[in-house]
Design a protein around this motif. Structure first.
Motif, PDB file in Angstrom:
ATOM      1  N   CYS A 235      -6.651 -74.981  -2.587  1.00 27.55           N
ATOM      2  CA  CYS A 235      -6.040 -75.118  -1.346  1.00 27.55           C
ATOM      3  C   CYS A 235      -6.778 -76.002  -0.578  1.00 27.55           C
ATOM      4  O   CYS A 235      -8.251 -76.213  -0.798  1.00 27.55           O
ATOM      5  N   ILE A 236      -6.441 -77.068   0.337  1.00 29.15           N
ATOM      6  CA  ILE A 236      -6.841 -77.812   1.024  1.00 29.15           C
ATOM      7  C   ILE A 236      -6.690 -77.600   2.668  1.00 29.15           C
ATOM      8  O   ILE A 236      -5.648 -77.356   2.990  1.00 29.15           O
ATOM      9  N   PHE A 237      -7.717 -77.501   3.495  1.00 27.94           N
ATOM     10  CA  PHE A 237      -7.541 -77.219   4.868  1.00 27.94           C
ATOM     11  C   PHE A 237      -8.216 -78.292   5.582  1.00 27.94           C
ATOM     12  O   PHE A 237      -9.106 -79.214   5.161  1.00 27.94           O
ATOM     13  N   ASP A 238      -7.685 -78.828   6.747  1.00 23.68           N
ATOM     14  CA  ASP A 238      -8.105 -79.495   7.738  1.00 23.68           C
ATOM     15  C   ASP A 238      -9.037 -79.109   8.679  1.00 23.68           C
ATOM     16  O   ASP A 238      -9.568 -77.965   8.242  1.00 23.68           O
ATOM     17  N   LEU A 239      -9.997 -79.656   9.363  1.00 16.71           N
ATOM     18  CA  LEU A 239     -11.175 -79.232  10.059  1.00 16.71           C
ATOM     19  C   LEU A 239     -10.831 -78.099  10.912  1.00 16.71           C
ATOM     20  O   LEU A 239     -11.598 -77.526  11.323  1.00 16.71           O
ATOM     21  N   SER A 240      -9.533 -78.005  11.489  1.00 17.90           N
ATOM     22  CA  SER A 240      -9.373 -76.971  12.296  1.00 17.90           C
ATOM     23  C   SER A 240      -8.682 -75.571  11.680  1.00 17.90           C
ATOM     24  O   SER A 240      -8.692 -74.511  12.325  1.00 17.90           O
ATOM     25  N   GLY A 241      -8.823 -75.864  10.385  1.00 18.04           N
ATOM     26  CA  GLY A 241      -8.582 -74.610   9.417  1.00 18.04           C
ATOM     27  C   GLY A 241      -7.042 -74.580   9.016  1.00 18.04           C
ATOM     28  O   GLY A 241      -6.379 -73.456   8.632  1.00 18.04           O
TER      29      GLY A 241
ATOM     30  N   THR B 121      -9.693 -67.798   6.266  1.00 21.28           N
ATOM     31  CA  THR B 121      -9.080 -67.728   7.477  1.00 21.28           C
ATOM     32  C   THR B 121      -9.483 -68.942   8.266  1.00 21.28           C
ATOM     33  O   THR B 121     -10.373 -69.681   7.868  1.00 21.28           O
ATOM     34  N   ASN B 122      -8.804 -69.228   9.362  1.00 15.89           N
ATOM     35  CA  ASN B 122      -9.102 -70.651  10.190  1.00 15.89           C
ATOM     36  C   ASN B 122     -10.536 -70.345  10.736  1.00 15.89           C
ATOM     37  O   ASN B 122     -11.125 -71.564  10.536  1.00 15.89           O
ATOM     38  N   ASP B 123     -11.045 -69.453  11.100  1.00 15.01           N
ATOM     39  CA  ASP B 123     -12.357 -69.039  11.661  1.00 15.01           C
ATOM     40  C   ASP B 123     -13.435 -69.469  10.316  1.00 15.01           C
ATOM     41  O   ASP B 123     -14.326 -70.138  10.713  1.00 15.01           O
ATOM     42  N   LEU B 124     -13.115 -69.144   9.465  1.00 21.15           N
ATOM     43  CA  LEU B 124     -13.889 -69.246   8.117  1.00 21.15           C
ATOM     44  C   LEU B 124     -14.097 -70.741   7.788  1.00 21.15           C
ATOM     45  O   LEU B 124     -15.375 -71.266   7.593  1.00 21.15           O
ATOM     46  N   VAL B 125     -12.819 -71.533   7.985  1.00 23.66           N
ATOM     47  CA  VAL B 125     -12.943 -72.951   7.639  1.00 23.66           C
ATOM     48  C   VAL B 125     -13.738 -73.701   8.633  1.00 23.66           C
ATOM     49  O   VAL B 125     -14.525 -74.476   8.295  1.00 23.66           O
ATOM     50  N   ARG B 126     -13.407 -73.320   9.800  1.00 23.46           N
ATOM     51  CA  ARG B 126     -14.125 -74.122  10.989  1.00 23.46           C
ATOM     52  C   ARG B 126     -15.720 -73.797  10.784  1.00 23.46           C
ATOM     53  O   ARG B 126     -16.439 -74.779  11.022  1.00 23.46           O
ATOM     54  N   GLY B 127     -16.075 -72.676  10.576  1.00 23.76           N
ATOM     55  CA  GLY B 127     -17.523 -72.227  10.545  1.00 23.76           C
ATOM     56  C   GLY B 127     -18.133 -72.961   9.351  1.00 23.76           C
ATOM     57  O   GLY B 127     -19.196 -73.519   9.399  1.00 23.76           O
ATOM     58  N   PHE B 128     -17.449 -72.899   8.114  1.00 29.37           N
ATOM     59  CA  PHE B 128     -18.122 -73.803   6.908  1.00 29.37           C
ATOM     60  C   PHE B 128     -18.053 -75.461   7.286  1.00 29.37           C
ATOM     61  O   PHE B 128     -19.101 -76.057   6.836  1.00 29.37           O
ATOM     62  N   ALA B 129     -17.291 -75.946   8.031  1.00 29.87           N
ATOM     63  CA  ALA B 129     -16.970 -77.150   8.270  1.00 29.87           C
ATOM     64  C   ALA B 129     -18.298 -77.797   9.191  1.00 29.87           C
ATOM     65  O   ALA B 129     -18.802 -78.860   9.109  1.00 29.87           O
ATOM     66  N   VAL B 130     -18.716 -76.871  10.038  1.00 33.47           N
ATOM     67  CA  VAL B 130     -19.935 -77.219  11.018  1.00 33.47           C
ATOM     68  C   VAL B 130     -21.107 -76.967  10.371  1.00 33.47           C
ATOM     69  O   VAL B 130     -22.346 -77.289  10.970  1.00 33.47           O
ATOM     70  N   SER B 131     -21.080 -76.159   9.231  1.00 31.33           N
ATOM     71  CA  SER B 131     -22.445 -75.828   8.558  1.00 31.33           C
ATOM     72  C   SER B 131     -22.989 -76.795   7.956  1.00 31.33           C
ATOM     73  O   SER B 131     -22.047 -77.930   7.428  1.00 31.33           O
ATOM     74  N   PRO B 132     -24.450 -77.097   7.574  1.00 31.10           N
ATOM     75  CA  PRO B 132     -24.976 -78.026   6.899  1.00 31.10           C
ATOM     76  C   PRO B 132     -24.671 -77.920   5.431  1.00 31.10           C
ATOM     77  O   PRO B 132     -24.905 -78.908   4.600  1.00 31.10           O
ATOM     78  N   ALA B 133     -23.944 -76.747   4.819  1.00 31.72           N
ATOM     79  CA  ALA B 133     -24.148 -76.900   3.462  1.00 31.72           C
ATOM     80  C   ALA B 133     -22.782 -77.763   2.800  1.00 31.72           C
ATOM     81  O   ALA B 133     -21.880 -77.746   3.855  1.00 31.72           O
ATOM     82  N   ASP B 134     -22.884 -77.936   1.678  1.00 29.28           N
ATOM     83  CA  ASP B 134     -21.779 -78.793   0.960  1.00 29.28           C
ATOM     84  C   ASP B 134     -20.858 -78.060   0.222  1.00 29.28           C
ATOM     85  O   ASP B 134     -19.692 -78.433  -0.152  1.00 29.28           O
ATOM     86  N   SER B 135     -21.383 -76.764   0.045  1.00 27.18           N
ATOM     87  CA  SER B 135     -20.569 -75.665  -0.649  1.00 27.18           C
ATOM     88  C   SER B 135     -20.930 -74.282  -0.266  1.00 27.18           C
ATOM     89  O   SER B 135     -21.960 -73.988  -0.109  1.00 27.18           O
ATOM     90  N   GLN B 136     -19.980 -73.450  -0.490  1.00 31.50           N
ATOM     91  CA  GLN B 136     -20.230 -72.036  -0.396  1.00 31.50           C
ATOM     92  C   GLN B 136     -19.378 -71.087  -1.097  1.00 31.50           C
ATOM     93  O   GLN B 136     -18.427 -71.631  -1.434  1.00 31.50           O
ATOM     94  N   VAL B 137     -19.917 -69.876  -1.496  1.00 29.43           N
ATOM     95  CA  VAL B 137     -19.100 -68.999  -2.427  1.00 29.43           C
ATOM     96  C   VAL B 137     -18.761 -67.754  -1.571  1.00 29.43           C
ATOM     97  O   VAL B 137     -19.766 -67.133  -0.907  1.00 29.43           O
ATOM     98  N   ILE B 138     -17.584 -67.452  -1.328  1.00 27.42           N
ATOM     99  CA  ILE B 138     -16.984 -66.129  -0.618  1.00 27.42           C
ATOM    100  C   ILE B 138     -16.108 -65.673  -1.504  1.00 27.42           C
ATOM    101  O   ILE B 138     -15.036 -65.602  -1.649  1.00 27.42           O
ATOM    102  N   GLY B 139     -16.838 -64.426  -2.157  1.00 26.22           N
ATOM    103  CA  GLY B 139     -15.878 -63.493  -3.101  1.00 26.22           C
ATOM    104  C   GLY B 139     -15.336 -64.454  -4.242  1.00 26.22           C
ATOM    105  O   GLY B 139     -16.318 -65.178  -5.138  1.00 26.22           O
ATOM    106  N   VAL B 140     -14.051 -64.591  -4.701  1.00 22.29           N
ATOM    107  CA  VAL B 140     -13.500 -65.651  -5.831  1.00 22.29           C
ATOM    108  C   VAL B 140     -13.173 -67.111  -5.049  1.00 22.29           C
ATOM    109  O   VAL B 140     -12.705 -67.849  -5.769  1.00 22.29           O
TER     110      VAL B 140
END
Length: 362
Positions: A23-29, A42-61
């Motif tokens: 899946c591909i999301f824009d920065l607003s989710g 969720t949109n909030d999850l995408v927005r939170g990851f976008a502003v985080s310093p991490a380049d990758s993150q694993v949430i469940g699967v």
């Protein structure tokens, strides 16, 4: 910016090979493209990851990764799967989409570059700097072909030309208005104007066959440097205009073959009017009957040869002589005399030019 359809096609191909959903999301989710409707991002999850310093993150699967372009964050990618394979597929997808973004941006920049180059909107130093950045060779023989399409519908002519000419071969297609498509054609060092005319004829034939449209094609002279492409473009534009006036029956017009028409086109209107008045007075050639005009044109085509002209017109020699003498009485010009014939020929072309000017003002 790259379209969502292109992104969708790209991830669909990866899914077909790897069986991993992406899946591909824009920065607003907002969802840009996806191979599945079943995801828990969720949109909030995408927005939170976008502003985080991490380049990758694993949430469940779900493996979340960032897609950048020259350091700027563009999208958030999510690959779905519990194995390391899903993460690796996500990394591959990130690389593929980043490369697509670069390619499409370069394509847009090239189009913008050539538009500004044709319109003389670039400084010399900018031409060479941008050409180097866009991987465009500078010292290649080129000529500009102008395809008049009137108001092209749905880019049909552009698509036909893109099927005929490739940027890999050094050919570029662009436009600066809605009426014409421009081909900047790379040529061989030994290319002749006959070769260029053949290219133009091929364009006319292909557009007619593929798009069911009749087009007129003009082309300028060959230039050896990229900085001089605008010169060839201006010549092609003039050839298109002059061709409408003096060579309306031709679908291909070369700047190098315009002859005296090019000179007349650049004369002041007032000077043209004075010349017509001096030669014809009130008896302007446009008011002559069709038979007389046909006789004159055929006489010129046959290099003032009375016998050959009478044969081609299927009239007696004396009939042709009578018509020529009739013109001499009304204008004072004997078309059997080279100087008089030349004056009359130029006068006819000036009349055509004046009619074109009047129609354009109207």
């Amino acid at each position: 910016m790259i379209s969502s359809q292109i992104i969708q096609t790209s991830i669909d191909e990866l899914k077909a090979i790897t069986k991993v959903d992406i899946c591909i999301f824009d920065l607003s989710g907002g969802l840009v493209a996806s191979t599945t409707d079943r995801h828990e991002i969720t949109n909030d999850l995408v927005r939170g990851f976008a502003v985080s310093p991490a380049d990758s993150q694993v949430i469940g699967v779900h493996h979340l990764l960032k897609i950048h372009d020259e350091g700027e964050l563009l999208y958030v990618l999510v690959s779905v799967g519990i194995s390391d394979d899903a993460y690796m597929v996500g990394k591959i997808a990130v690389c593929q989409i980043q490369n697509l973004v670069i390619a499409y941006k370069e394509r847009f920049d090239r189009n913008n570059f050539f538009q500004n180059l044709l319109l003389d909107n670039l400084l010399l130093v900018d031409i060479y700097n941008r050409a180097k950045k866009l991987h465009i060779e500078v010292a290649v023989p080129r000529a500009v072909f102008l395809v008049e399409t009137y108001l092209e519908k749905d880019g049909i002519v552009t698509e036909v030309l893109k099927g005929m000419f490739s940027s890999q071969a050094g050919d570029y297609i662009t436009a600066v208005d809605e009426s014409n498509v421009i081909l900047i054609k790379a040529l061989n060092a030994d290319s002749t104007y006959e070769d260029m005319a053949e290219v133009a004829e091929t364009i006319v034939a292909m557009v007619n066959a593929e798009a069911m449209m009749n087009v007129r094609v003009s082309f300028g002279t060959v230039v050896q440097e990229l900085k001089d492409v605008s010169k060839s473009y201006k010549e092609a534009k003039m050839a298109l205009d002059v061709g409408k006036i003096f060579y309306a029956e031709k679908s291909v017009v070369a700047y190098s073959a315009l002859g005296i028409g090019r000179l007349i086109y650049q004369l002041p209107v007032n000077l043209c009017k004075l010349f017509i008045d001096e030669i014809f007075g009130d008896n302007v050639p446009s008011e002559l009957d069709d038979e007389t005009l046909t006789t004159i044109n055929k006489f010129f085509e046959n290099n003032l040869n009375v016998s050959e002209t009478s044969r081609q017109l299927f009239v007696h020699r004396n009939t042709l002589v009578y018509r020529i003498e009739k013109i001499q009485k009304s204008t004072g010009l004997d078309l059997r005399n080279f100087d008089d014939a030349l004056t009359f020929k130029i006068a006819l072309m000036v009349v055509s030019y004046m009619k074109y000017i009047d129609s354009r003002e109207y």
